[in-house]
Design a protein around this motif. Structure first.
Motif, PDB file in Angstrom:
ATOM      1  N   ILE A 230      65.112  74.176  21.542  1.00  0.00           N
ATOM      2  CA  ILE A 230      63.744  74.649  21.363  1.00  0.00           C
ATOM      3  C   ILE A 230      63.520  74.777  19.860  1.00  0.00           C
ATOM      4  N   LYS A 231      62.567  74.026  19.350  1.00  0.00           N
ATOM      5  CA  LYS A 231      62.401  73.868  17.903  1.00  0.00           C
ATOM      6  C   LYS A 231      62.217  75.208  17.195  1.00  0.00           C
ATOM      7  N   ASN A 232      62.839  75.277  15.997  1.00  0.00           N
ATOM      8  CA  ASN A 232      62.712  76.446  15.111  1.00  0.00           C
ATOM      9  C   ASN A 232      63.065  77.751  15.831  1.00  0.00           C
ATOM     10  N   SER A 233      64.080  77.692  16.659  1.00  0.00           N
ATOM     11  CA  SER A 233      64.487  78.906  17.372  1.00  0.00           C
ATOM     12  C   SER A 233      65.988  78.865  17.607  1.00  0.00           C
ATOM     13  N   ASN A 234      66.486  79.959  18.161  1.00  0.00           N
ATOM     14  CA  ASN A 234      67.918  80.059  18.478  1.00  0.00           C
ATOM     15  C   ASN A 234      68.159  79.856  19.967  1.00  0.00           C
TER      16      ASN A 234
ATOM     17  N   GLY B 165      57.691  58.224  24.317  1.00  0.00           N
ATOM     18  CA  GLY B 165      57.365  59.288  25.256  1.00  0.00           C
ATOM     19  C   GLY B 165      58.011  60.605  24.874  1.00  0.00           C
ATOM     20  N   ILE B 166      57.797  61.603  25.732  1.00  0.00           N
ATOM     21  CA  ILE B 166      58.323  62.951  25.502  1.00  0.00           C
ATOM     22  C   ILE B 166      59.842  62.934  25.401  1.00  0.00           C
ATOM     23  N   ASP B 167      60.476  62.036  26.155  1.00  0.00           N
ATOM     24  CA  ASP B 167      61.939  61.957  26.137  1.00  0.00           C
ATOM     25  C   ASP B 167      62.484  61.661  24.748  1.00  0.00           C
ATOM     26  N   PHE B 168      61.692  60.943  23.918  1.00  0.00           N
ATOM     27  CA  PHE B 168      62.152  60.543  22.592  1.00  0.00           C
ATOM     28  C   PHE B 168      61.599  61.409  21.458  1.00  0.00           C
TER      29      PHE B 168
ATOM     30  N   TYR C 208      51.009  65.717  23.098  1.00  0.00           N
ATOM     31  CA  TYR C 208      49.729  65.637  22.394  1.00  0.00           C
ATOM     32  C   TYR C 208      49.862  66.289  21.009  1.00  0.00           C
ATOM     33  N   LYS C 209      49.582  65.492  19.961  1.00  0.00           N
ATOM     34  CA  LYS C 209      49.661  65.925  18.560  1.00  0.00           C
ATOM     35  C   LYS C 209      51.006  66.587  18.254  1.00  0.00           C
ATOM     36  N   ILE C 210      52.088  65.959  18.742  1.00  0.00           N
ATOM     37  CA  ILE C 210      53.419  66.541  18.579  1.00  0.00           C
ATOM     38  C   ILE C 210      53.850  66.574  17.115  1.00  0.00           C
ATOM     39  N   TRP C 211      53.298  65.652  16.297  1.00  0.00           N
ATOM     40  CA  TRP C 211      53.729  65.597  14.894  1.00  0.00           C
ATOM     41  C   TRP C 211      53.040  66.655  14.043  1.00  0.00           C
ATOM     42  N   SER C 212      52.043  67.336  14.606  1.00  0.00           N
ATOM     43  CA  SER C 212      51.343  68.395  13.855  1.00  0.00           C
ATOM     44  C   SER C 212      52.031  69.727  14.103  1.00  0.00           C
ATOM     45  N   GLU C 213      52.381  70.420  13.021  1.00  0.00           N
ATOM     46  CA  GLU C 213      53.156  71.652  13.144  1.00  0.00           C
ATOM     47  C   GLU C 213      52.306  72.919  12.986  1.00  0.00           C
TER      48      GLU C 213
ATOM     49  N   GLU D  63      62.763  69.907  21.521  1.00  0.00           N
ATOM     50  CA  GLU D  63      63.210  68.665  20.887  1.00  0.00           C
ATOM     51  C   GLU D  63      63.375  67.575  21.952  1.00  0.00           C
ATOM     52  N   PRO D  64      63.591  66.328  21.542  1.00  0.00           N
ATOM     53  CA  PRO D  64      63.688  65.236  22.517  1.00  0.00           C
ATOM     54  C   PRO D  64      64.852  65.392  23.484  1.00  0.00           C
ATOM     55  N   VAL D  65      64.659  64.903  24.725  1.00  0.00           N
ATOM     56  CA  VAL D  65      65.751  64.827  25.698  1.00  0.00           C
ATOM     57  C   VAL D  65      66.731  63.746  25.259  1.00  0.00           C
TER      58      VAL D  65
END
Length: 956
Positions: free
Chosen positions: A198-202, A667-670, A723-728, A774-776
């Protein structure tokens, strides 16, 4: 012949009975699990108890746990499973980096960060710790700094630089934990789990197929695997200390009793010595166990021994004592008692970092031991450690549990130690695998566990099964129409083949996933292709005036269709074996079913098919086979090769240009995505929710369909969108929530947007949690996939080189496969902006592997025809190759026609989720047919032209 047919019938009968037993057994267990789910209303514990209550499965005496070994296990995409969120303890990491500092400011800052984390799970733990640390330090007006806490190599860091160093160490520890968990899942045989950071987390999200053995899996995931070897205090050394603190315990217990206003409780209070059952220990003649505590009193005793009041009473001689429980309980009068040990915790004690391997062995009475081999440094220290403790017991400890306390008789110089302790076989295997994968850098705990539905969606699976049945019926009709009676027998053999594949997969305890289904589709297509080859050879012999009996016999020889079938099957099998050993994730699932399918397909097409034809001929004396009256094809394909080269070159260049400018629709997997757990006001259909959201998730002019999965309760869904996954930035998060609320407003009439987006896991409607995952398909999976495919291509090249005795054939096949792969990827790149289904995901990987298998089978069969003509005809190279292509043309077009129509049926009647997969297959089969005719053979010709002038026997 009679003996051969007898053995064939015996094998087919035995195999059919066994496979049908496994299949019907699986269906019965699935029904039982469905009943358990309905009965429990999605509650895991209730479902587990329901299944455990069933002492019989039908008329057979099996409990559910043993029955699970005899059913077809379905993966996350087909059945669903359990979703777990593991939290990595940053608190333990900071303690570790500070060498377990007892500084009060440090400890207060940790406690403050814990409280903030409880209020808001998404908060940055280290930032919260630092804020309180600096604030408290300022209040106390002390010079104490973080330099005094954390051990760093340099002393000239600024505060900000040191913070970055600590953050980097935390991040590396989290990544190490993530990798170790992946390794554990692979070693424990969990097929295709989804493990995402899980991005930016522990936290780490883990999704596992099925819901059986949950307790074991939780233990595997949470076990830190921290191994220590400690000296041990005996009973005589500890008992004086226990007698001193006995009075404190009695006072504390009485105070608790009065606080609870329970005088009877106070009167019945047992002393500390009594709770340790010292009298029982004295009878045991065991001076290493210092307490024997009832399982109900374990927490109470642990809390008491670790309390500050009690620690202050420790004499100097026991300053390093640490009280630990044994891993196994003692049984007295049907009551369980835990042994208590006192170990000497010293910095120079040995730990698990010295282990290089672990393996199990059996003693003379079948008892199980875990043998541990140490590295060179460990062996040296182990020798010193054992030499120091000759004549004493030492403790071998794993995750703060004492597993064994061996007596040291002599020095052990070879770095070998052993763990015992009445281990079961499964416990021993788990322990070996945990030790082999290495210890976790810090402790982890499961903070959430829920049942998750199939990732393909229930509706898509139902449509997929329906479309698959229609496609099979079409194949049956076509085979009967085109070949009459032999076609009917081919259909019957295909049914047997399908039963064999499922039965074998169940018997080897395999897990069937969507890529696995792709492997089955490929093997069924190759099986049908074998019948086409055989029947075309029979028709060819009959046209030449050979009797039907002789034609059948000839077609099953190496001079007939057998060599083509074997070459095609072996090249694909070789590809499957390499993918199995070097691939992971979806690639391994594909290769497993492919390998099983090739063996069953070969057996059913060669043995079973021949048996049916001979039986029919013996009974009815003739076989009705349709021979089409058309002129023999004699096209000059090689004269068109430059035109074909030009078309292929344009397609490849167009694909490469598109890769550069437009890329691929990953896709979401990547790429990962944002995950939301949402509770609705009623039961919802996942595919319908995905369709509603796609109307609002429009990116670059095309809709983005999120994955929607059932999550525990029937009205609770897990929504994953890229959707807009590259926007943080936070504005995108807000935008997504707004669009979701607008799209799903009919399900949330009683709440407003503010209530909908406020995260609270206990609320009745709206968003319960949100994460960015993060990606599968992590980078290492992509890398392994690339390497395994590359190795399989080299394997194919060398097999064809050896089989056909010329490198030109191997290179032609290799170029043909690369040609097909690049153009299929190029089509997905060129048209993905216009057609949203053209997405690269796990299913696409399965499709690409299927295309490679189909294409190489097609090419090898054409090559085989060329080889046969070269050995029997004295024509020029060009004429031989043209004759080989022409003679295989009917088979090539027939097989391709059947396959393409079957794919089209599944594409139109299956769900939207599998359309990307079927479209990739459609492109691949079409391009593969073209390349096997126009590209592979043309390359062989152009590479062999010069040699033909000097060597007329260039092929054979």
């Amino acid at each position: 012949m009679r003996i051969r047919n007898f053995f064939t019938i015996f094998i087919v009968s035995s195999l059919t009975v066994i496979c049908l037993y496994y299949i019907f057994f699986s269906l019965y267990v699935y029904k039982l699990e469905k009943d358990a789910y309905v009965y429990s209303k999605g509650n895991l514990e209730i479902a587990k108890k329901y299944l455990e209550s069933k002492k019989r499965i039908g008329f057979i005496k099996y409990n559910h746990s043993s029955a699970k070994n005899k059913v077809l296990n379905l993966g996350l995409d087909l059945k669903g499973g359990i979703s777990l969120i593991l939290e990595i303890s940053e608190k333990d990491l900071l303690k570790k980096f500070s060498n377990n500092s007892k500084n009060p400011v440090f400890l207060k800052a940790l406690n403050h960060a814990d409280k903030e984390k409880e209020k808001n799970p998404n908060i940055d733990y280290f930032s919260s710790f630092l804020n309180f640390f600096y604030r408290d330090k300022k209040k106390l007006q002390t010079n104490f700094s973080i330099y005094d806490l954390f051990d760093v190599d340099e002393i000239n860091y600024t505060d900000r630089e040191l913070e970055k160093v600590i953050r980097k160490k935390i991040e590396l520890s989290i990544l190490d934990t993530h990798n170790i968990l992946i390794s554990r899942m692979n070693r424990f045989g969990v097929v295709q789990p989804h493990i995402q950071r899980i991005k930016n987390s522990n936290r780490i999200l883990i999704e596992l197929p099925g819901i059986e053995n949950i307790d074991r899996l939780k233990n595997i995931l949470q076990k830190k695997a921290e191994l220590h070897f400690f000296e041990i205090y005996n009973f005589r050394e500890i008992i004086p200390y226990f007698e001193r603190i006995n009075k404190i315990y009695s006072v504390n217990e009485k105070l608790e009793g009065f606080k609870q206003n329970n005088s009877s409780y106070a009167r019945q209070t047992r002393s500390f010595i009594e709770r340790l059952n010292i009298s029982k220990i004295k009878k045991m003649d065991n001076n290493i166990v210092v307490g024997l505590v009832h399982q109900k009193d374990i927490n109470n005793i642990t809390k008491f021994l670790n309390s500050m009041d009690v620690v202050e009473y420790l004499p100097y001689a026991l300053r390093n004592v640490k009280f630990l429980w044994g891993s196994k309980f003692y049984q007295y009068n049907q009551e369980k008692y835990a042994p208590l040990f006192a170990v000497k915790e010293e910095n120079n004690s040995l730990n698990g970092d010295i282990i290089i391997s672990a393996y199990k062995s059996f003693g003379p009475f079948n008892e199980i031991f875990i043998n541990i081999k140490m590295n060179q440094e460990g062996a040296k220290n182990w020798k010193i450690f054992t030499e120091k403790n000759i004549g004493r017991n030492i403790a071998i400890i794993l995750d703060d549990l004492v597993y064994t306390v061996p007596f040291v008789k002599s020095v052990i110089p070879n770095g070998i130690s052993q763990i015992s302790g009445n281990l079961s076989l499964q416990e021993a295997e788990d322990l070996v695998n945990i030790l082999s994968t290495g210890r976790l850098p810090t402790s982890v705990k499961i903070i959430q566990s829920e049942v998750v539905g199939p990732s393909l969606g229930k509706e898509t699976i139902q449509k997929g099964i329906f479309s698959f049945c229609i496609a099979i019926i079409f194949i049956f009709i076509w085979m009967f129409y085109y070949y009459k009676i032999p076609g009917l027998y081919a259909n019957i053999a295909l049914i047997f083949n399908f039963v064999f594949i499922l039965g074998v997969l169940i018997s080897i305890n395999s897990v069937l996933t969507f890529p696995g289904i792709a492997g089955i589709i490929l093997t069924l297509a190759m099986s049908m292709d074998s019948y086409v080859l055989i029947y075309e050879r029979i028709k060819e012999d009959m046209k030449n005036g050979i009797s039907i009996r002789s034609a059948i016999h000839n077609s099953y020889t190496f001079q007939g269709a057998l060599s083509s079938i074997i070459d095609g099957q072996v090249t694909t099998l070789l590809c499957g074996i390499i993918l199995f050993f070097f691939g992971i994730g979806p690639i391994k699932g594909f290769s497993t079913t492919l390998i099983v399918g090739i063996f069953t397909s070969f057996f059913s097409s060669i043995c079973l098919g021949k048996l049916f034809l001979e039986w029919h001929l013996n009974k009815y004396k003739k076989i009705s086979i349709k021979i089409w009256s058309h002129n023999k094809v004699s096209w000059d394909f090689l004269s068109k090769r430059k035109f074909a080269y030009a078309i292929s070159l344009i397609c490849i260049l167009g694909s490469l240009i598109s890769f550069y400018y437009k890329g691929l629709n990953l896709g979401i997997d990547f790429v990962g995505g944002r995950t939301y757990i949402i509770r609705f006001d009623r039961k919802v259909i996942p595919d319908h929710i995905s369709f509603l959201l796609s109307k609002y998730f429009i990116e670059n002019g095309k809709p983005s369909f999120p994955k929607v999965l059932p999550f525990g309760e029937k009205n609770k869904m897990k929504i994953v969108t890229k959707y807009k996954i590259w926007s943080e930035n936070n504005q995108v998060d807000q935008e997504i929530l707004e669009k979701m609320f607008l799209a799903l407003k009919p399900y949330f009439r009683t709440i407003d947007f503010q209530d909908f987006k406020t995260i609270d896991k206990d609320k009745s409607l709206g968003v319960l949690s949100s994460e960015k995952v993060e990606p599968v398909i992590a980078t290492y999976i992509t890398k392994n996939a690339f390497i395994s495919i590359l190795l399989s291509l080299f394997g194919i090249f060398f097999y064809i080189f050896i089989r056909f005795k010329k490198w030109q054939f191997g290179l032609g096949a290799l170029v043909s496969l690369l040609h097909d792969t690049i153009i299929v990827l190029g089509l997905f790149s060129i048209f993905h902006e216009r057609f949203y289904v053209l997405e690269i995901d796990q299913a696409f990987i399965a499709a690409l592997l299927t295309i490679i298998g189909y294409s190489i089978n097609d090419t090898v069969i054409v090559y085989d025809k060329i080889r046969k003509f070269s050995s029997t005809e004295s024509f020029s190279l060009k004429e031989i190759i043209n004759k080989g292509i022409n003679s295989s043309l009917t088979r090539t077009m027939n097989t391709s026609f059947i396959t393409i129509w079957a794919i089209c049926i599944i594409f139109f009647f299956g769900g939207t989720t599998i359309r990307s997969f079927m479209l990739a297959l459609l492109f691949g089969v079409s391009i593969g047919t073209y390349s096997s005719i126009f590209i592979a053979s043309s390359i062989v010709y152009d590479l062999s032209k010069k040699k033909e002038k000097n060597d007329k026997s260039f092929i054979y």
